[in-house]
Write an enzyme that holds these catalytic residues in place. Structure first.
Site, mmCIF file in Angstrom:
data_model
loop_
_atom_site.group_PDB
_atom_site.id
_atom_site.type_symbol
_atom_site.label_atom_id
_atom_site.label_comp_id
_atom_site.label_asym_id
_atom_site.label_seq_id
_atom_site.Cartn_x
_atom_site.Cartn_y
_atom_site.Cartn_z
ATOM 1 N N ASN A 153 8.898 -0.130 0.588
ATOM 2 C CA ASN A 153 7.949 0.005 1.697
ATOM 3 C C ASN A 153 8.702 0.390 2.965
ATOM 4 O O ASN A 153 9.947 0.325 3.007
ATOM 5 C CB ASN A 153 7.208 -1.319 1.899
ATOM 6 C CG ASN A 153 6.283 -1.638 0.737
ATOM 7 O OD1 ASN A 153 5.495 -0.787 0.326
ATOM 8 N ND2 ASN A 153 6.379 -2.850 0.211
ATOM 9 N N CYS A 208 3.519 1.295 -7.573
ATOM 10 C CA CYS A 208 2.921 2.155 -6.558
ATOM 11 C C CYS A 208 2.149 3.262 -7.281
ATOM 12 O O CYS A 208 2.766 4.109 -7.943
ATOM 13 C CB CYS A 208 4.025 2.763 -5.686
ATOM 14 S SG CYS A 208 3.400 3.944 -4.478
ATOM 15 N N GLY A 209 0.841 3.223 -7.184
ATOM 16 C CA GLY A 209 0.011 4.175 -7.930
ATOM 17 C C GLY A 209 0.197 5.610 -7.470
ATOM 18 O O GLY A 209 0.368 6.529 -8.280
ATOM 19 N N ASN A 210 0.155 5.826 -6.148
ATOM 20 C CA ASN A 210 0.347 7.191 -5.642
ATOM 21 C C ASN A 210 1.768 7.662 -5.939
ATOM 22 O O ASN A 210 1.995 8.832 -6.238
ATOM 23 C CB ASN A 210 0.054 7.244 -4.144
ATOM 24 C CG ASN A 210 -1.416 6.979 -3.854
ATOM 25 O OD1 ASN A 210 -2.284 7.491 -4.560
ATOM 26 N ND2 ASN A 210 -1.696 6.171 -2.844
ATOM 27 N N ASN A 226 1.715 -5.336 -8.704
ATOM 28 C CA ASN A 226 1.858 -5.813 -7.316
ATOM 29 C C ASN A 226 0.537 -6.475 -6.890
ATOM 30 O O ASN A 226 -0.526 -6.156 -7.435
ATOM 31 C CB ASN A 226 2.268 -4.661 -6.381
ATOM 32 C CG ASN A 226 1.311 -3.496 -6.396
ATOM 33 O OD1 ASN A 226 0.433 -3.392 -7.251
ATOM 34 N ND2 ASN A 226 1.442 -2.596 -5.460
ATOM 35 N N HIS A 268 -2.861 -7.774 -4.937
ATOM 36 C CA HIS A 268 -3.926 -7.232 -4.082
ATOM 37 C C HIS A 268 -4.999 -8.295 -3.839
ATOM 38 O O HIS A 268 -5.392 -9.003 -4.768
ATOM 39 C CB HIS A 268 -4.587 -6.019 -4.744
ATOM 40 C CG HIS A 268 -3.620 -4.899 -4.952
ATOM 41 N ND1 HIS A 268 -3.405 -3.926 -4.007
ATOM 42 C CD2 HIS A 268 -2.779 -4.628 -5.979
ATOM 43 C CE1 HIS A 268 -2.472 -3.085 -4.444
ATOM 44 N NE2 HIS A 268 -2.076 -3.487 -5.642
ATOM 45 N N ASN A 322 -1.164 -7.053 -0.616
ATOM 46 C CA ASN A 322 -1.840 -5.849 -0.107
ATOM 47 C C ASN A 322 -3.306 -6.232 0.097
ATOM 48 O O ASN A 322 -3.898 -6.913 -0.759
ATOM 49 C CB ASN A 322 -1.737 -4.719 -1.135
ATOM 50 C CG ASN A 322 -0.300 -4.301 -1.385
ATOM 51 O OD1 ASN A 322 0.319 -3.657 -0.545
ATOM 52 N ND2 ASN A 322 0.258 -4.697 -2.535
ATOM 53 N N GLU A 358 -1.463 -2.187 3.698
ATOM 54 C CA GLU A 358 -0.472 -2.383 2.640
ATOM 55 C C GLU A 358 0.611 -3.371 3.039
ATOM 56 O O GLU A 358 1.156 -3.287 4.149
ATOM 57 C CB GLU A 358 0.208 -1.049 2.299
ATOM 58 C CG GLU A 358 -0.575 -0.225 1.328
ATOM 59 C CD GLU A 358 0.269 0.854 0.670
ATOM 60 O OE1 GLU A 358 1.460 0.610 0.366
ATOM 61 O OE2 GLU A 358 -0.272 1.949 0.482
ATOM 62 N N ARG A 359 0.922 -4.241 2.109
ATOM 63 C CA ARG A 359 2.071 -5.133 2.274
ATOM 64 C C ARG A 359 3.312 -4.287 2.573
ATOM 65 O O ARG A 359 3.591 -3.308 1.871
ATOM 66 C CB ARG A 359 2.272 -5.908 0.954
ATOM 67 C CG ARG A 359 3.467 -6.806 0.930
ATOM 68 C CD ARG A 359 3.582 -7.557 -0.383
ATOM 69 N NE ARG A 359 3.897 -6.695 -1.519
ATOM 70 C CZ ARG A 359 4.313 -7.122 -2.712
ATOM 71 N NH1 ARG A 359 4.433 -8.422 -2.936
ATOM 72 N NH2 ARG A 359 4.571 -6.285 -3.698
ATOM 73 N N CYS A 401 -3.893 3.914 -1.300
ATOM 74 C CA CYS A 401 -3.053 3.018 -2.113
ATOM 75 C C CYS A 401 -3.606 3.077 -3.533
ATOM 76 O O CYS A 401 -4.737 2.639 -3.781
ATOM 77 C CB CYS A 401 -3.123 1.598 -1.550
ATOM 78 S SG CYS A 401 -2.169 0.410 -2.521
ATOM 79 N N GLY A 402 -2.822 3.643 -4.445
ATOM 80 C CA GLY A 402 -3.297 3.851 -5.821
ATOM 81 C C GLY A 402 -3.510 2.541 -6.557
ATOM 82 O O GLY A 402 -4.547 2.329 -7.199
ATOM 83 N N THR A 403 -2.521 1.638 -6.468
ATOM 84 C CA THR A 403 -2.695 0.345 -7.149
ATOM 85 C C THR A 403 -3.855 -0.411 -6.504
ATOM 86 O O THR A 403 -4.612 -1.102 -7.186
ATOM 87 C CB THR A 403 -1.404 -0.496 -7.083
ATOM 88 O OG1 THR A 403 -0.920 -0.524 -5.731
ATOM 89 C CG2 THR A 403 -0.326 0.053 -8.000
ATOM 90 N N GLY A 404 -4.010 -0.258 -5.171
ATOM 91 C CA GLY A 404 -5.105 -0.934 -4.467
ATOM 92 C C GLY A 404 -6.453 -0.417 -4.921
ATOM 93 O O GLY A 404 -7.415 -1.188 -5.081
HETATM 94 N N1 LIG Z 1 2.798 -1.748 -0.443
HETATM 95 C C1 LIG Z 1 2.824 -1.927 -1.858
HETATM 96 C C2 LIG Z 1 3.639 -0.896 -2.584
HETATM 97 C C3 LIG Z 1 3.091 0.514 -2.468
HETATM 98 C C4 LIG Z 1 1.703 0.710 -3.095
HETATM 99 C C5 LIG Z 1 1.233 2.128 -3.021
HETATM 100 N N2 LIG Z 1 1.082 2.751 -1.785
HETATM 101 C C6 LIG Z 1 0.245 2.558 -4.083
HETATM 102 O O1 LIG Z 1 -0.179 3.727 -4.017
HETATM 103 O O2 LIG Z 1 -0.058 1.796 -5.007
HETATM 104 C C7 LIG Z 1 3.378 -3.327 -2.207
HETATM 105 O O3 LIG Z 1 4.198 -3.877 -1.442
HETATM 106 O O4 LIG Z 1 2.980 -3.874 -3.235
#
Ligand SMILES: N[C@@H](CCC[C@H](N)C(=O)O)C(=O)O
Length: 285
Positions: free
Chosen positions: A67, A76-78, A166, A168, A199, A217-218, A226-229
């Site tokens: 980060n 990190c999804g993206n 990660n 959320h 996050n 984002e964290r 945020c892809g994972t988000g």
């Molecule tokens: N900030 C996240 C890591 C990055 C996530 C990202 N931008 C995505 O696209 O998933 C964390 O600290 O978990």
């Protein structure tokens, strides 16, 4: 002075400085400060963080994500979509479907190629983790955290906690344009009930096929996407009865759209764009 070759890429405006670790090395103890340095928009290149594209013992390629505060994340999804594009276009993989190692485990990416260039990528993000202990989140021990009342100062929110490798915290809001991302985001991110921080996602349900999404984002603050988000938001929407398993949901993020399906087999599929912005050499003092 050491020169570091980089490629700046983004997935829906979530930009990182990508460093090809097949071709160069960086000292492990310098990674966090370098991430902070390159991410700085005034004195660095400017990004949401730094991503290392590394050789792996168990897959053709490994992703490490930092980060913009220098903290390392497990997923990190993206970033995964951009790493898939980078690995394919640099010839580190020959197949269109391949595995990527992350600190959170292995995922499978499929690149969609037009005239030799990867335009979009589908990633099988694996199964979301829903157990409170594994998010991790403190509190009364029920296995899943779905719409749990969560007070900050004198306001109460309803949080659904999902880990995509990660952590959320997803909250549903009436109107995305009035979501308190900038004020509530940082307070929840570092709340002691999330021992590894979190996050924070704000989600407006448009229909069972469409969500609006904003994120704090964290370790990076407000980002365009945020892809994972977005995956966590779709899982949370289904757990809260707003959408259905097995049906694709379009998530509208500030930087663009992602198509996300929580499959009946428990895996989450994410499809979206990955783009190169520029390449260059960063001169490090
Ligand atoms: N900030 C996240 C890591 C990055 C996530 C990202 N931008 C995505 O696209 O998933 C964390 O600290 O978990």
């Amino acid at each position: 002075m050491t020169n570091m070759h980089f490629t700046k890429m983004h997935g829906l405006g979530n930009s990182y400085i990508y460093v090809d670790m097949f071709k160069q090395t960086l000292d492990e103890d310098k990674l966090a400060p370098i991430a902070v340095e390159v991410a700085d928009k005034n004195k660095g290149i400017g990004s949401d963080g730094m991503i290392l594209v590394c050789p792996s013992d168990v897959a053709p390629v490994k992703m490490r994500v930092f980060n913009n505060d220098g903290s390392e994340a497990k997923n990190c999804g993206n970033g995964l979509r951009c790493v898939a594009k980078f690995a394919y276009e640099h010839g580190y993989v020959k197949e269109e479907t391949f595995q990527i190692e992350t600190l959170g485990g292995l995922v499978e990416a499929t690149v969609h190629v037009t005239e030799g260039k990867v335009k979009t990528v589908t990633v099988d993000m694996g199964k979301p983790i829903l157990s409170r202990q594994l998010i991790p989140m403190l509190g009364e021990d029920q296995n899943e955290v779905v719409a749990e009342a969560f007070s900050i100062e004198d306001e109460t929110f309803h949080v659904t906690a999902v880990s995509m490798g990660n952590p959320h915290a997803v909250m549903f809001v009436e109107d995305i344009n009035h979501a308190t991302v900038e004020t509530v985001g940082p307070k929840m991110e570092k709340d002691e009930r999330f021992p590894e921080w979190v996050n924070v996602e704000f989600v407006e349900v448009v229909s069972d096929k469409e969500l609006h999404f904003r994120v704090w984002e964290r370790g990076s603050g407000i980002t365009q996407a945020c892809g994972t988000g977005a995956c966590a938001a779709v899982v949370a929407a289904i757990l809260n009865g707003h959408a259905e398993k097995g049906k694709e949901v379009t998530v509208h993020l500030l930087g663009g759209d992602l198509g996300i399906t929580w499959l009946e087999n428990g895996h989450v599929l994410m499809t979206g764009a990955a783009e190169v912005i520029c390449e260059g050499v960063f001169e490090r003092k």
